[in-house]
Design a protein around this motif. Structure first.
Motif, PDB file in Angstrom:
ATOM      1  N   LEU A 127       0.834  -1.194   0.000  1.00 56.60           N
ATOM      2  CA  LEU A 127       0.000   0.000   0.000  1.00 56.60           C
ATOM      3  C   LEU A 127       0.875   1.251   0.000  1.00 56.60           C
ATOM      4  O   LEU A 127       2.088   1.187  -0.229  1.00 56.60           O
ATOM      5  N   TYR A 128       0.269   2.386   0.255  1.00 54.66           N
ATOM      6  CA  TYR A 128       0.998   3.592   0.605  1.00 54.66           C
ATOM      7  C   TYR A 128       0.123   4.373   1.582  1.00 54.66           C
ATOM      8  O   TYR A 128      -1.076   4.093   1.711  1.00 54.66           O
ATOM      9  N   PRO A 129       0.671   5.315   2.334  1.00 62.35           N
ATOM     10  CA  PRO A 129      -0.116   5.989   3.374  1.00 62.35           C
ATOM     11  C   PRO A 129      -1.314   6.726   2.772  1.00 62.35           C
ATOM     12  O   PRO A 129      -1.164   7.531   1.855  1.00 62.35           O
ATOM     13  N   LEU A 130      -2.485   6.469   3.332  1.00 61.06           N
ATOM     14  CA  LEU A 130      -3.726   7.020   2.791  1.00 61.06           C
ATOM     15  C   LEU A 130      -4.368   8.056   3.702  1.00 61.06           C
ATOM     16  O   LEU A 130      -5.420   8.589   3.378  1.00 61.06           O
ATOM     17  N   GLY A 131      -3.739   8.339   4.860  1.00 61.57           N
ATOM     18  CA  GLY A 131      -4.354   9.237   5.829  1.00 61.57           C
ATOM     19  C   GLY A 131      -3.673  10.584   5.972  1.00 61.57           C
ATOM     20  O   GLY A 131      -3.917  11.290   6.950  1.00 61.57           O
ATOM     21  N   GLY A 132      -2.843  10.948   4.999  1.00 61.89           N
ATOM     22  CA  GLY A 132      -2.248  12.282   5.011  1.00 61.89           C
ATOM     23  C   GLY A 132      -0.755  12.344   5.256  1.00 61.89           C
ATOM     24  O   GLY A 132      -0.156  13.410   5.148  1.00 61.89           O
ATOM     25  N   TRP A 151      11.368  17.369   3.540  1.00 65.16           N
ATOM     26  CA  TRP A 151      11.335  16.350   2.488  1.00 65.16           C
ATOM     27  C   TRP A 151      12.246  15.162   2.790  1.00 65.16           C
ATOM     28  O   TRP A 151      11.817  14.011   2.784  1.00 65.16           O
ATOM     29  N   GLY A 152      13.515  15.433   3.061  1.00 65.89           N
ATOM     30  CA  GLY A 152      14.462  14.339   3.252  1.00 65.89           C
ATOM     31  C   GLY A 152      14.119  13.460   4.435  1.00 65.89           C
ATOM     32  O   GLY A 152      14.177  12.220   4.345  1.00 65.89           O
ATOM     33  N   ASN A 153      13.760  14.078   5.555  1.00 67.33           N
ATOM     34  CA  ASN A 153      13.397  13.286   6.734  1.00 67.33           C
ATOM     35  C   ASN A 153      12.149  12.455   6.479  1.00 67.33           C
ATOM     36  O   ASN A 153      12.072  11.292   6.888  1.00 67.33           O
ATOM     37  N   ALA A 154      11.158  13.051   5.811  1.00 65.08           N
ATOM     38  CA  ALA A 154       9.930  12.313   5.525  1.00 65.08           C
ATOM     39  C   ALA A 154      10.208  11.140   4.586  1.00 65.08           C
ATOM     40  O   ALA A 154       9.769  10.005   4.840  1.00 65.08           O
ATOM     41  N   MET A 155      10.936  11.382   3.524  1.00 62.36           N
ATOM     42  CA  MET A 155      11.207  10.314   2.569  1.00 62.36           C
ATOM     43  C   MET A 155      12.062   9.212   3.186  1.00 62.36           C
ATOM     44  O   MET A 155      11.921   8.026   2.836  1.00 62.36           O
ATOM     45  N   ARG A 156      12.931   9.599   4.123  1.00 61.33           N
ATOM     46  CA  ARG A 156      13.776   8.596   4.793  1.00 61.33           C
ATOM     47  C   ARG A 156      12.928   7.488   5.403  1.00 61.33           C
ATOM     48  O   ARG A 156      13.334   6.299   5.380  1.00 61.33           O
ATOM     49  N   TYR A 157      11.763   7.819   5.935  1.00 63.27           N
ATOM     50  CA  TYR A 157      10.933   6.822   6.600  1.00 63.27           C
ATOM     51  C   TYR A 157       9.719   6.391   5.780  1.00 63.27           C
ATOM     52  O   TYR A 157       9.296   5.236   5.853  1.00 63.27           O
ATOM     53  N   LEU A 158       9.177   7.282   4.958  1.00 68.27           N
ATOM     54  CA  LEU A 158       8.043   6.896   4.116  1.00 68.27           C
ATOM     55  C   LEU A 158       8.453   5.876   3.055  1.00 68.27           C
ATOM     56  O   LEU A 158       7.666   4.993   2.697  1.00 68.27           O
ATOM     57  N   LEU A 159       9.670   5.991   2.542  1.00 71.36           N
ATOM     58  CA  LEU A 159      10.096   5.142   1.431  1.00 71.36           C
ATOM     59  C   LEU A 159      10.833   3.888   1.869  1.00 71.36           C
ATOM     60  O   LEU A 159      11.122   3.030   1.030  1.00 71.36           O
ATOM     61  N   THR A 160      11.129   3.755   3.156  1.00 68.37           N
ATOM     62  CA  THR A 160      11.852   2.578   3.637  1.00 68.37           C
ATOM     63  C   THR A 160      11.030   1.707   4.569  1.00 68.37           C
ATOM     64  O   THR A 160      11.361   0.537   4.770  1.00 68.37           O
ATOM     65  N   THR A 171       1.711  11.388   3.467  1.00 73.97           N
ATOM     66  CA  THR A 171       2.524  11.698   2.300  1.00 73.97           C
ATOM     67  C   THR A 171       2.778  13.190   2.136  1.00 73.97           C
ATOM     68  O   THR A 171       3.795  13.591   1.561  1.00 73.97           O
ATOM     69  N   PHE A 172       1.889  14.018   2.649  1.00 74.90           N
ATOM     70  CA  PHE A 172       2.146  15.462   2.572  1.00 74.90           C
ATOM     71  C   PHE A 172       2.332  16.096   3.945  1.00 74.90           C
ATOM     72  O   PHE A 172       3.093  17.042   4.085  1.00 74.90           O
ATOM     73  N   ARG A 173       1.684  15.573   4.982  1.00 76.38           N
ATOM     74  CA  ARG A 173       1.828  16.195   6.299  1.00 76.38           C
ATOM     75  C   ARG A 173       3.187  15.910   6.927  1.00 76.38           C
ATOM     76  O   ARG A 173       3.750  16.768   7.614  1.00 76.38           O
ATOM     77  N   LEU A 174       3.719  14.703   6.740  1.00 72.83           N
ATOM     78  CA  LEU A 174       5.043  14.424   7.298  1.00 72.83           C
ATOM     79  C   LEU A 174       6.102  15.252   6.581  1.00 72.83           C
ATOM     80  O   LEU A 174       7.061  15.719   7.210  1.00 72.83           O
ATOM     81  N   VAL A 175       5.931  15.475   5.290  1.00 73.62           N
ATOM     82  CA  VAL A 175       6.833  16.381   4.561  1.00 73.62           C
ATOM     83  C   VAL A 175       6.771  17.777   5.162  1.00 73.62           C
ATOM     84  O   VAL A 175       7.799  18.431   5.382  1.00 73.62           O
TER      85      VAL A 175
END
Length: 259
Positions: free
Chosen positions: A138-143, A154-163, A145-149
C-alpha cells in the motif's frame, strides 16, 4: 461494545481512549468509525473546549487490521464519514477545536497519521514509530505523504516513508512529529495538563487562532490576512473579550464562557 472510551476531565476537557488492547489497539472498521463518532461528539458539545486522544495498554496502535480493511479497500473508500462523525485524519472533515495526542509503545501507520492530524503531540520515550504501508503493498492514505513532509521536511519524511524503517521518540522530536517526550506512563498526564491549559483560555480566541493558522498554512498568508478583521470583529463583540478585558483591569484570572 465500543473500542473507544470517552471521559470528561474537569469542566471542559474530553479524554478519548483507544481500547482494543488485546489487538495492540489495531484499528478495525468499527473502531475507526467509533473514533470518528467521538470526534463528532466533541465537536458538537459547546462545553468541551479541548480533547486528548490516548491509548489504553502498553501500545498506542499497531496500525490498521489489514485483513478486515482489505475487502473494504476493494469496494472503495472505507473511511467515508457518516452523519455526526468527524474524520480523524482531518481530510474529509476537520475539528474546529484543538486536539492533543499522547502516544506510547508501538505507534505504527495510522498512529502516525492520527498524530499528524492533531495539534500538539506528546510521546513516551518508549514510543516506536513506523509508516509500514509500502512494505504491505500500500501507501499511506491518511495524510502522511504530505503532512510528514510539512512537519519533518522532504528528506526526513522520505527517509521513513520510502523505507518503512522504524524510528524512536528522539527522532520524532527532532523532526517535529512530536513536541515533547515524557517518561513512560506520564504522557497522558502531560497531554492532559496541556489540554487543561488550553481550556483555561478564551475558547473563541483559541478556535479563531486555529482557523487562522490553518488558513495561512493551506491557503496562503494573504488569504489568512484578509480574514483577520472579520474574525476580530466577532471576537471584540464577544462576552469573553469583555471578561478578558475586565480580568486584565482587575488583575485576576479570567473566567470564560465561550460566548
Amino acid at each position: 461494545m465500543s473500542d473507544i472510551t470517552t471521559e470528561q476531565k474537569g469542566d471542559h476537557v474530553l479524554l478519548i481512549g483507544l481500547n482494543r488492547v488485546a489487538k495492540r489497539n489495531a484499528f478495525d472498521p468499527p473502531m475507526f468509525h467509533d473514533l470518528a463518532r467521538a470526534y463528532g461528539e466533541y465537536e458538537a458539545n459547546p462545553d468541551l473546549w479541548c480533547a486528548v486522544v490516548f491509548a489504553h495498554g502498553p501500545h498506542f496502535t499497531g496500525g490498521i487490521d489489514l485483513a478486515q480493511f482489505a475487502t473494504l479497500f476493494e469496494r472503495g473508500d472505507p473511511f467515508v464519514m457518516d452523519a455526526g462523525q468527524i474524520d480523524p485524519f482531518g481530510l474529509r472533515s476537520q475539528l474546529s477545536k484543538p486536539l492533543v495526542m499522547a502516544v506510547q509503545g508501538i505507534t505504527f501507520t495510522i498512529g502516525i497519521e492520527l498524530l499528524l492530524a492533531a495539534d500538539i503531540r506528546i510521546a513516551a520515550n518508549d514510543a516506536r514509530f513506523a509508516q509500514l504501508e509500502i512494505a504491505r503493498g500500500l501507501y499511506p492514505l491518511g495524510g502522511a505523504t504530505f503532512r510528514l513532509v510539512r512537519e519533518a521536511g522532504w528528506g526526513n519524511a522520505m527517509r521513513y516513508l520510502l523505507t518503512a524503517d522504524e524510528f524512536g521518540a528522539a527522532e520524532a522530536l527532532s523532526m517535529g512529529l512530536i513536541q515533547e517526550i515524557a517518561e513512560p506512563g506520564q504522557q497522558l498526564e502531560r497531554a492532559t495538563a496541556i489540554a487543561q491549559r488550553i481550556a483555561a483560555q478564551a475558547p473563541l480566541g483559541v478556535q479563531a487562532t486555529l482557523r487562522s493558522a490553518r488558513m495561512g498554512l493551506l491557503e496562503g498568508e494573504a488569504r489568512a490576512a484578509a480574514h483577520l478583521r472579520d474574525d476580530m470583529r466577532t471576537i471584540l463583540a464577544s462576552g469573553d473579550f469583555r471578561e478578558g478585558l475586565a480580568s486584565f483591569r482587575e488583575r485576576r484570572s479570567a473566567s470564560f464562557l465561550g460566548k
